[in-house]
Design an enzyme around this catalytic site. Sequence first.
Site, PDB file in Angstrom:
ATOM      1  N   ASP A 324     -36.874   0.799 -35.329  1.00 27.22           N
ATOM      2  CA  ASP A 324     -35.566   0.996 -34.712  1.00 27.22           C
ATOM      3  C   ASP A 324     -34.475   0.386 -35.594  1.00 27.22           C
ATOM      4  O   ASP A 324     -34.677  -0.657 -36.227  1.00 27.22           O
ATOM      5  CB  ASP A 324     -35.578   0.332 -33.337  1.00 27.22           C
ATOM      6  N   GLU A 353     -35.498   4.478 -38.612  1.00 29.55           N
ATOM      7  CA  GLU A 353     -34.353   5.154 -38.017  1.00 29.55           C
ATOM      8  C   GLU A 353     -33.135   4.894 -38.902  1.00 29.55           C
ATOM      9  O   GLU A 353     -32.575   3.798 -38.899  1.00 29.55           O
ATOM     10  CB  GLU A 353     -34.093   4.641 -36.594  1.00 29.55           C
TER      11      GLU A 353
END
Length: 611
Positions: A324, A353
Amino acid sequence: MKYALPFLVAFLIQLSATAQIKKIEPPFWWSGMKKSEIQLMVYGDNISSLQPSIEELNIKEVKKTENPNYLFVTIELEGHSAGNYTLSFSENGRIKETFDYELKSRKENSANRKGFDSSDMIYLLMPDRFANGNPSNDSVDGLTEKADRTKQGGRHGGDIQGIIDHLDYIESLGATAIWSTPMGEDNDAEYSYHTYGQSDVYKVDARYGTNEDYKRLASEMHKRDMKLIMDYVVNHWGAEHWMVKDLPTYEWIHQFPGYAQTNYRMSTQMDPNASTIDYKMCMDGWFVKSMPDLNQSNPLVLNYLIQNAIWWIEYADLDGFRVDTYSYNDKEGIAEWTKTIMDEYPNFNIVGEIWMHDQAQIAYWQKDSKIGAIQNYNSHLPSVMDFTLHDAVTAVFNEKNPSWDKGTIQLYENFVNDFLYPNIDNILVFAENHDTGRINEIYKNIEDYKLVMTLMATVRGIPQVYYGSEIGMAGDKGKGDGDIRRDFPGGWEGDEINAFNASERTESQNEYFDFTSKLFNWRKNKTVIHSGKTTQYIPQEEVYVYFRHNEKESVMVVINNSEDERSLDLSRFQENIKNAKKGVDIISEKELSLNETLKVAGKTSYIIEVL
């Protein structure tokens, strides 16, 4: 001698009453790891006043911080076999506490585990919203937020058992891997269901199950030759994390002092003209106020995060990470984190990400990027997410006035920039995820959904499908994230429709499912799609044609985004059709002539295996 036993019992009771150790992390480790040093984080009341030692092992360093409740003890493990080793803590030469620290034996060939790759299709789900396999853990003593399905942003009760119960369903869809949003403990008072603000990174949230349940999920998946991908968060923890409440050191998190929010301008990370303050605020600012930003430039923090990640891979037998907010981390710190993991597991995979809207800026973050090399930067990150393709996909199929730069040409132009990526097959392609608009909300009819899925199943990279879209689930992000994270119908006892079962799905749900399942089950064994070359043709009249090909096979993909039937002059594609006279469309299962022209109905796609 008759007083020896009572004296021993009394001594142990006294020792227990004055016990200072509350936590040791990692709680155990493994022998035979490439990373042979382990730095134990020891936590307890005034623990720094004690002197640690461990039988048969060499303590290389003992580090104290300004917080007396912490000790960081670095131990050399090279050459030592599995077993229990006594860790002692002494004061003035007297042992005050002991702790059995276990070195476990590694699973055979653990270091060479194979991560996810372009042969996989990844099914993304949110465990709280997928299926409730164990209602008894919906609300748990000691964790603040209780289950309440009436709240869009509340806990709904989905769990690990719910995933295990429906692995057959996921497998039947053609998925070979599962990416679940995080499952670590998140003790926020509300909105804890997404679990990105973790309060303990060594513990599965009890409302999902136990650490052993998570390990069992991986085991059950491996029996089906499926892979488990953990959503790992290096950038931040939750405000309720036990270490945030008693920081080991002021610099464990970024402080200004206290809170300051990121500017979200990730382009500052490679901008040669960026101001120092803008560069700093992107990396060091907090993502949101409830998520303190971790300081990966601090060696203690970085080592803690590296060990935690390796611990989960080894313990749960993982096949990959999705990281993330990857590009919000300290650049050098996240590169070291990534490299250390990949050195330990050379065939593992990690996708970051990188939510940016420029291919060069995304490619900057992939391992061995020549763009990153301009600034002498290498993230060592094997895979990135193709957000520019996502941007195009969410606009193209609603384009009513195609033009020089609008319509299917946006797909074409996205792939023009493939030369920027050092490994184009190892990027994640997706139409949506848990943070974006639902594709079935953007496109209201199944014809457009089929065009989108045709693309996802046949372009280079690793396709990811978001749970529920395969049965037509929609959701309006404008109404809140909870609306794009709806409960899967049938995941809860008493649901009106159980969409896990074909016999209970509506006709429309089955049409969505059957199309998706056909595509991705076909894709499973198509090496030409996994690693073949791409040749694409400039779209004409909103018909986009490209070929995936290798020395043995050729697949022609035709996407007609027009409402009208189009007639293709096949002589234009002779470079790839060559001498072939026919092909089979895997969607309709019909044989098609490739001699002169090919008629394609409006809003229709073909995936033609050239014979």
